[in-house]
Motif scaffolding. Structure first.
Motif, PDB file in Angstrom:
ATOM      1  N   LEU A  30     -16.634 -25.056 -22.149  1.00 30.53           N
ATOM      2  CA  LEU A  30     -17.034 -24.870 -23.542  1.00 30.53           C
ATOM      3  C   LEU A  30     -18.521 -24.552 -23.612  1.00 30.53           C
ATOM      4  CD1 LEU A  30     -15.031 -27.902 -24.950  1.00 30.53           C
ATOM      5  CD2 LEU A  30     -14.401 -25.480 -25.091  1.00 30.53           C
ATOM      6  N   LYS A  31     -18.900 -23.725 -24.589  1.00 36.36           N
ATOM      7  CA  LYS A  31     -20.253 -23.171 -24.600  1.00 36.36           C
ATOM      8  C   LYS A  31     -21.145 -23.669 -25.742  1.00 36.36           C
ATOM      9  CE  LYS A  31     -19.277 -20.581 -21.042  1.00 36.36           C
ATOM     10  NZ  LYS A  31     -19.820 -20.945 -19.711  1.00 36.36           N
ATOM     11  N   LYS A  84     -18.219 -20.490 -37.785  1.00 38.15           N
ATOM     12  CA  LYS A  84     -17.924 -19.072 -37.546  1.00 38.15           C
ATOM     13  C   LYS A  84     -19.193 -18.248 -37.436  1.00 38.15           C
ATOM     14  CE  LYS A  84     -13.348 -19.069 -39.734  1.00 38.15           C
ATOM     15  NZ  LYS A  84     -12.532 -18.560 -40.883  1.00 38.15           N
ATOM     16  N   GLY A  87     -20.718 -18.767 -33.970  1.00 42.49           N
ATOM     17  CA  GLY A  87     -19.896 -18.531 -32.791  1.00 42.49           C
ATOM     18  C   GLY A  87     -19.605 -19.781 -31.980  1.00 42.49           C
ATOM     19  N   CYS A  88     -19.382 -20.900 -32.647  1.00 43.99           N
ATOM     20  CA  CYS A  88     -19.082 -22.153 -31.943  1.00 43.99           C
ATOM     21  C   CYS A  88     -17.642 -22.148 -31.452  1.00 43.99           C
ATOM     22  CB  CYS A  88     -19.309 -23.350 -32.870  1.00 43.99           C
ATOM     23  SG  CYS A  88     -20.998 -23.498 -33.478  1.00 43.99           S
ATOM     24  N   ASP A  89     -17.432 -22.669 -30.236  1.00 45.46           N
ATOM     25  CA  ASP A  89     -16.068 -22.703 -29.692  1.00 45.46           C
ATOM     26  C   ASP A  89     -15.507 -24.112 -29.585  1.00 45.46           C
ATOM     27  OD1 ASP A  89     -17.791 -23.431 -27.642  1.00 45.46           O
ATOM     28  OD2 ASP A  89     -16.738 -22.305 -26.083  1.00 45.46           O
ATOM     29  N   LEU A 130      -9.371 -26.488 -32.787  1.00 44.77           N
ATOM     30  CA  LEU A 130     -10.405 -26.276 -31.784  1.00 44.77           C
ATOM     31  C   LEU A 130     -10.672 -27.603 -31.073  1.00 44.77           C
ATOM     32  CD1 LEU A 130     -13.243 -24.056 -33.338  1.00 44.77           C
ATOM     33  CD2 LEU A 130     -11.335 -23.359 -31.888  1.00 44.77           C
TER      34      LEU A 130
END
Length: 292
Positions: A30-31, A84, A87-89, A130
């Protein structure tokens, strides 16, 4: 009759266990995280204990700190937009039940689309949310480990109950060091919330030997440690035992469900925007007395 048992795949307990989060995040590839919390926890510097761990492990993040004490549909929508836009994952919730529930709503809608109102009820989602990791700073709601998500619909003045296996966090963290500065009033209110969870689960008509064992131990730990946690907040042993107690109570009600006290507390909280733990503390003795 068959039963299912729901809880996170990994739970960390004990002093300093927040430090395990870095390796858990990196091992999953995860980033960037959306941290869901509230302004008070940011202002008193408690969130920094989390961001220090993320910085040390070179994990990116943005902070959404608009969560209200009774998280709302607006909170979910605003948090979803930040997720969004950046750009959260994955999502990390940091706090008590309010940030955890808001984060669940955000993560669920991010993966399934639509509006959080679409998921009111039982198992309405089609896909896992998520990845959500929940770090507890209170000892009461057990939202860091349950499949329950409570979101207030401001238009209807109703607390929506979203009960969905897909909102269960993948990792729960209960580090008592994060609970040492809880004020007496919050310690008492969240402790009574945990006690209510344990009692209601214990008398549930769908209780099992597993949930009964969890509820009984939770009640024992609360009776022995809540007073010490309230009147001596720096008592790390009392804080640690209360963290175990609220988690055990969560294991109980997450699988045996709740009863009249929560049914009434949610109505009061939704209509008057009252703290959930306080509602339970007021209602619990009356319900017990009425049913005695």
């Amino acid at each position: 009759m068959s039963y299912a048992f729901f809880m996170p795949s990994i739970s960390y307990m004990g002093e300093g266990c927040i430090k395990n989060l870095g390796n858990e995040i990196k091992s999953r590839g995860l980033k960037k995280s959306l941290i869901v919390t509230d302004k008070i926890l940011v202002n008193i510097g408690l969130v920094k204990k989390l961001t220090n761990v993320l910085d040390e492990n070179k994990i990116e993040y943005v902070i959404f700190d608009e969560t209200k004490p009774n998280p709302t549909v607006t909170n979910v929508n605003d948090g979803l937009k930040m997720l969004k836009d950046n750009g959260c994952d994955f999502v990390i919730s940091f706090g008590g039940g309010s940030p955890h529930d808001a984060a669940k709503g955000i993560a669920l809608v991010a993966a399934n689309g639509g509006d959080i109102k679409d998921y009111e009820g039982v198992d309405r989602s089609a896909h896992p949310q998520l990845p959500l990791m929940s770090i507890n700073t209170t000892a009461g709601t057990a939202s860091e480990m349950t499949r329950f998500c409570i979101i207030t619909d401001e238009d209807r003045h109703v607390k929506m109950a979203i009960v969905d296996k897909n909102v269960t966090p993948i990792i729960a963290v209960n580090d008592p060091e994060l609970m040492l500065d809880m004020p007496k009033s919050l310690t008492a209110a969240t402790g009574m919330d945990a006690l209510t969870h344990a009692i209601e689960a214990y008398v549930s008509t769908i209780a099992t030997p597993v949930t009964d064992a969890c509820a009984e131990k939770a009640i024992e730990l609360i009776s022995k440690n809540l007073r010490d946690a309230v009147f001596n907040g720096k008592d790390i042993k009392a804080r640690d035992n209360m963290a175990y107690a609220e988690y055990l109570a969560g294991m109980a009600f997450n699988n045996a469900s709740l009863g009249y006290v929560h049914a009434m507390a949610h109505q009061l909280g939704g209509f008057y925007d009252l703290p959930h733990g306080v509602c339970n503390a007021i209602l619990l003795p009356h319900v017990v007395r009425y049913n005695a």
